[in-house]
Design an enzyme around this catalytic site. Structure first.
Site, PDB file in Angstrom:
ATOM      1  N   ASP A  35       0.567 -69.026 -30.657  1.00  0.00           N
ATOM      2  CA  ASP A  35       1.846 -69.424 -31.244  1.00  0.00           C
ATOM      3  C   ASP A  35       2.736 -70.110 -30.217  1.00  0.00           C
ATOM      4  O   ASP A  35       3.480 -71.042 -30.549  1.00  0.00           O
ATOM      5  CB  ASP A  35       2.570 -68.209 -31.820  1.00  0.00           C
ATOM      6  CG  ASP A  35       1.886 -67.674 -33.067  1.00  0.00           C
ATOM      7  OD1 ASP A  35       2.251 -66.570 -33.493  1.00  0.00           O
ATOM      8  OD2 ASP A  35       1.001 -68.362 -33.601  1.00  0.00           O
ATOM      9  N   GLU A  37       1.955 -72.017 -27.715  1.00  0.00           N
ATOM     10  CA  GLU A  37       1.548 -73.408 -27.526  1.00  0.00           C
ATOM     11  C   GLU A  37       2.006 -74.254 -28.706  1.00  0.00           C
ATOM     12  O   GLU A  37       2.492 -75.374 -28.545  1.00  0.00           O
ATOM     13  CB  GLU A  37       0.030 -73.486 -27.357  1.00  0.00           C
ATOM     14  CG  GLU A  37      -0.522 -74.896 -27.225  1.00  0.00           C
ATOM     15  CD  GLU A  37      -0.221 -75.536 -25.874  1.00  0.00           C
ATOM     16  OE1 GLU A  37      -0.557 -76.717 -25.699  1.00  0.00           O
ATOM     17  OE2 GLU A  37       0.355 -74.860 -25.001  1.00  0.00           O
ATOM     18  N   TYR A  38       1.859 -73.724 -29.922  1.00  0.00           N
ATOM     19  CA  TYR A  38       2.334 -74.432 -31.115  1.00  0.00           C
ATOM     20  C   TYR A  38       3.838 -74.676 -31.017  1.00  0.00           C
ATOM     21  O   TYR A  38       4.330 -75.781 -31.302  1.00  0.00           O
ATOM     22  CB  TYR A  38       2.014 -73.630 -32.377  1.00  0.00           C
ATOM     23  CG  TYR A  38       2.467 -74.310 -33.644  1.00  0.00           C
ATOM     24  CD1 TYR A  38       3.764 -74.148 -34.110  1.00  0.00           C
ATOM     25  CD2 TYR A  38       1.603 -75.119 -34.366  1.00  0.00           C
ATOM     26  CE1 TYR A  38       4.202 -74.782 -35.260  1.00  0.00           C
ATOM     27  CE2 TYR A  38       2.033 -75.760 -35.519  1.00  0.00           C
ATOM     28  CZ  TYR A  38       3.324 -75.594 -35.965  1.00  0.00           C
ATOM     29  OH  TYR A  38       3.747 -76.229 -37.101  1.00  0.00           O
ATOM     30  N   LEU A  85      12.193 -69.652 -40.004  1.00  0.00           N
ATOM     31  CA  LEU A  85      13.408 -69.402 -39.232  1.00  0.00           C
ATOM     32  C   LEU A  85      13.408 -70.212 -37.946  1.00  0.00           C
ATOM     33  O   LEU A  85      12.353 -70.502 -37.373  1.00  0.00           O
ATOM     34  CB  LEU A  85      13.525 -67.915 -38.878  1.00  0.00           C
ATOM     35  CG  LEU A  85      13.625 -66.927 -40.036  1.00  0.00           C
ATOM     36  CD1 LEU A  85      13.717 -65.509 -39.496  1.00  0.00           C
ATOM     37  CD2 LEU A  85      14.814 -67.236 -40.929  1.00  0.00           C
ATOM     38  N   LYS A 128      10.423 -58.574 -36.095  1.00  0.00           N
ATOM     39  CA  LYS A 128       9.723 -59.680 -36.755  1.00  0.00           C
ATOM     40  C   LYS A 128       8.238 -59.324 -36.820  1.00  0.00           C
ATOM     41  O   LYS A 128       7.521 -59.418 -35.823  1.00  0.00           O
ATOM     42  CB  LYS A 128       9.926 -60.982 -35.991  1.00  0.00           C
ATOM     43  CG  LYS A 128       9.313 -62.200 -36.675  1.00  0.00           C
ATOM     44  CD  LYS A 128       9.621 -63.464 -35.895  1.00  0.00           C
ATOM     45  CE  LYS A 128       9.050 -64.665 -36.615  1.00  0.00           C
ATOM     46  NZ  LYS A 128       7.567 -64.620 -36.730  1.00  0.00           N
ATOM     47  N   CYS A 420     -27.827 -57.196  -7.898  1.00  0.00           N
ATOM     48  CA  CYS A 420     -26.459 -56.702  -7.743  1.00  0.00           C
ATOM     49  C   CYS A 420     -25.711 -57.541  -6.712  1.00  0.00           C
ATOM     50  O   CYS A 420     -26.213 -57.744  -5.599  1.00  0.00           O
ATOM     51  CB  CYS A 420     -26.486 -55.238  -7.314  1.00  0.00           C
ATOM     52  SG  CYS A 420     -24.849 -54.562  -6.919  1.00  0.00           S
ATOM     53  N   CYS A 423     -25.065 -54.828  -3.544  1.00  0.00           N
ATOM     54  CA  CYS A 423     -26.130 -54.225  -2.733  1.00  0.00           C
ATOM     55  C   CYS A 423     -27.467 -54.946  -2.837  1.00  0.00           C
ATOM     56  O   CYS A 423     -28.392 -54.626  -2.085  1.00  0.00           O
ATOM     57  CB  CYS A 423     -26.311 -52.757  -3.111  1.00  0.00           C
ATOM     58  SG  CYS A 423     -27.050 -52.496  -4.750  1.00  0.00           S
TER      59      CYS A 423
END
Length: 794
Positions: A35, A37-38, A85, A128, A420, A423
């Site tokens: 949201d 970014e929008y 809003l 909200k 790994c 190790c």
């Protein structure tokens, strides 16, 4: 290229991008960007159009509300548009909103002037909710239509679906409601409901949802209302649309009237006066955000008086009398720069995302958890991808999804290392052993493990850190950095080596002097006599947390008994399922683990457990023959068949000796069940396993023929208590132990089944819910008096 031409090109690009995101968000329910970014893209478009008004067109996203109805639903025309809003992102945005409101009401406020002076304005305040906006139309008190917001002018008819939401009244309660009443609000899913829905999806192999908002939207827009009915949706009203009749003259008054008519509203609804009080409300909700039962992304402020709302009116896409004050974004976009693999105390090799640093919820994030390689595969993640990062509260940042349309051509796949990274030992994928219906099968687990065990320094360090932690052996002063020194210097190669450390060895560590050396050695010595529960937890058995460790200690009474308990016997304990039972059994069956435990219990240098000794009284003779047969998971032998076999033969030996004719004489036992039982018992390994389980039940006194013991009732047995707020005389963990010692179950949430809530300073939503439910509430003094009454030291 002129400035106007450049602006026109950027405006066209932004409109196309925003329209695409609107379609994915509102129609497909598959948002591809956060949201935040929008909002940035939207504000950029607004600014460009304000600078170049000649480029403004009616079809711009700034001139309408987002979204298009899906063609599979009928269309609903909103007689009064459902507008979005305006947003406030900074405190100054809120102050500017309040100033504009007071300027707009200058002629109506006492002492008002065109500079925004005069009396403070009353505002309604509420969280909200992060869900889906809907309209509910009531005629003569009956629900006749439900609709989505859609593009604000036209939505989708979802009447059959909203009727399935349990807290939506199909008929209004009480009296005095208008003949026609359009209620507007949010359909959402609580955190608990969302987690339960996803857990069920995992069990059934179904699709999981990324967040509660997507889950709510996807559930509400199902063509089959039966699916919607199966989802834990809730509704919360925040306003009204079309009305034929009279309503109260304030926003809060209308919502309170809704409550009286059976329409749910926010429990956090408040009435305040002035911008500072709005800010205080915003801060308060922000502090309690993670304690709320549902997701929110800000708070909404509305001018309270309806006459003032009408005076202020609307702009192109939003009312002038309301604003949404957003919290700092919890989701952001960034680039995945690489993936590193970390090794934990159980050897789990876990991928960690290395990210281009980005601000999320006020914190710079450069790393995020990827959980395991199955999660990497589910996300379809590649190095170089643009990803959505989410951070909520104290939760470790997570990669939520990939923005596929931004994937570069050279994005690289992610592969688990063969050796790994610490190790060099082999990395192997875990194999899960499952027994079902008398058969044993192997399947691949989600975890990759380093096989180096305590020879791997990463595993050794994490194992020691866990062993000495406050809820385990509680060795004060032995922090992570000190553990790293001890391991790096070769002084500790096993938890048992802690108990052979000398003064000189500790004194030579960085940061140590005489006093700190003596203090650490004293703390180690003090830990030599732990409770059985603490010791079990300290061992770091996979899937065995603090509560399960307490259960094992309280139920079976000795480390020897726990160590040799068969998985099938462990499942008789409450909340111990088959997978956890096998983890416990396999841990103690492992030769390496047995050696570590033996070293820890060395008579001269090791720990001396404070064991309770006996199997708890409530587990004496807890097994029944029928239940035992059922637990063997024999194909076609369910609980009813098991009861018939137990009734007919009376013992396991009798069932094993039964021939085909004997089995066929069991009343109403199907032929295929009899054949399945005989096939099962024809396998020597199955018979040996069943006899071994029975023998252990006898040994532990849990067999159906064992003598039942009298259970001495604890004063709080059967009661559920909840702790909230801050305690001064003791920590909440200590208070929890005291209450559990009196027989209480201490839960993390309040419900109608809660017996009592202990509330200290700072208690929030749990105390509010307790008061709402009329539950017994004690302050800290009341808790201390209770402990004194039962002779519990504090």
């Amino acid at each position: 290229m002129t400035d106007t031409q450049a602006a026109a090109e950027r405006i066209a690009q932004l409109r196309t991008e925003l329209d695409t995101h609107n379609y994915r968000y509102y129609v497909l329910d598959e948002p591809s960007i956060p949201d935040a970014e929008y909002d940035r893209l939207f504000r950029e478009l607004q600014a460009l159009e304000a600078e170049h008004p000649q480029l403004l067109t009616p079809d711009s996203p700034t001139q309408r509300v987002s979204g298009t109805p899906a063609s599979a639903f009928g269309e609903v025309r909103h007689e009064i548009p459902m507008l979005s809003l305006g947003n406030a992102f900074e405190e100054q945005d809120l102050l500017d909103f309040d100033r504009r409101v007071r300027e707009g009401l200058a002629d109506l406020l006492p002492g008002g002037d065109l500079l925004g002076g005069g009396a403070e304005v009353e505002y309604s305040c509420e969280p909200k909710l992060d869900g889906l906006a809907v309209s509910l139309l009531y005629e003569n008190g009956q629900l006749v239509r439900g609709a989505t917001r859609g593009d604000g002018s036209t939505g989708e008819d979802i009447t059959s679906n909203v009727r399935t939401i349990r807290n939506v009244p199909l008929k209004l309660h009480g009296e005095g409601w208008p003949d026609i009443l359009e209620v507007r609000g949010e359909v959402f899913m609580s955190r608990a409901g969302f987690e339960a829905l996803n857990a069920k999806a995992v069990e059934t192999g179904g699709k999981t949802f990324a967040n509660p908002r997507n889950a709510a939207a996807g559930s509400l827009r199902q063509l089959d209302s039966k699916i919607t009915a199966s989802r834990p949706l809730e509704f919360c009203a925040y306003g009204f649309g079309r009305v034929s009749g009279t309503l109260p003259d304030t926003q809060v008054g209308i919502l309170e009237a809704f409550r009286g008519w059976g329409i749910p509203i926010s429990r956090e609804l408040r009435l305040v006066k002035g911008a500072q009080a709005c800010r205080d409300y915003y801060d308060d909700i922000g502090r309690r955000r993670d304690a709320l039962a549902y997701e929110i992304d800000g708070v909404v402020f509305k001018v309270n008086r309806i006459a003032f709302q009408r005076e202020l009116g609307f702009r192109a896409r939003e009312p002038r009398w309301a604003i949404a004050h957003k919290f700092p974004a919890r989701e952001e976009l960034t680039e995945l720069l690489g993936v590193e693999f970390q090794v934990g105390r159980t050897g789990a090799v876990t991928p960690v995302a290395r990210l281009k640093p980005v601000q999320v919820a006020g914190v710079t994030v450069s790393n995020a958890t990827l959980h395991n390689m199955d999660e990497v595969a589910r996300l379809g993640l590649r190095i170089g991808d643009t990803v959505v990062i989410r951070r909520a509260g104290d939760v470790i940042p997570q990669v939520m999804q990939v923005v596929l349309e931004r994937r570069p051509a050279d994005a690289q796949p992610i592969e688990v290392p063969e050796h790994c990274p610490v190790c060099g030992s082999a990395v192997e994928r875990t194999q899960l052993v499952r027994r079902s219906k008398g058969r044993e099968s192997l399947s691949e687990g989600a975890i990759y493990r380093c096989v180096g065990r305590l020879s791997c320094q990463a595993q050794l360090k994490q194992a020691i850190i866990h062993f000495v932690s406050r809820r385990a052996m509680d060795i004060d002063g032995l922090g992570d950095k000190i553990v790293e020194q001890l391991v790096d210097r070769g002084l500790v190669a096993s938890p048992a080596d802690l108990y052979t450390l000398t003064y000189d060895q500790v004194f030579e560590l960085e940061g140590f002097a005489e006093l700190s050396t003596n203090n650490l050695l004293a703390a180690i010595a003090d830990s030599r006599t732990p409770s059985l529960a603490r010791f079990i937890f300290a061992l770091g058995i996979p899937d065995v947390g603090e509560e399960t460790a307490k259960l094992l200690a309280r139920s079976l009474g000795s480390l020897e008994r726990i160590g040799k308990a068969l998985p099938e016997v462990l499942t008789y304990l409450p909340d111990v399922g088959a997978e956890v039972a096998y983890e416990i059994h396999n841990f103690f069956a492992d030769e390496h683990n047995r050696q570590v435990i033996a070293q820890l219990r060395d008579a001269e240098h090791g720990v001396q457990l404070q064991e309770e000794g006996e199997v708890a009284a409530e587990f004496a003779a807890c097994a029944s023959l029928a239940g035992f047969i059922d637990k063997l998971n024999i194909p076609f032998i369910a609980a009813t068949g098991a009861e018939k076999l137990a009734s007919r033969f009376g013992s396991l030996d009798g069932i094993i000796r039964a021939d085909w004719l004997d089995l066929r004489q069991v009343e109403r036992l199907p032929e295929r069940a009899a054949k399945s039982l005989r096939d099962f018992l024809d396998e020597p390994a199955n018979v040996q396993r069943a006899l071994a389980i029975e023998a252990q039940l006898r040994e532990f006194g849990m067999h159906w023929q064992s003598e039942r013991k009298a259970v001495e009732g604890l004063p709080l047995a059967g009661q559920t208590w909840v702790l909230t707020g801050t305690l001064e005389a003791m920590s909440r963990d200590v208070a929890k132990e005291k209450l559990e010692g009196l027989g209480a179950k201490v839960a993390g949430s309040v419900s109608a089944r809660t017996h009592c809530v202990v509330a200290g300073p700072g208690a929030g939503s749990k105390l509010a819910k307790a008061n709402e439910l009329g539950l017994k509430v004690l302050d800290e003094d009341g808790l201390l008096k209770l402990l004194d009454e039962y002779g519990v030291a504090h």
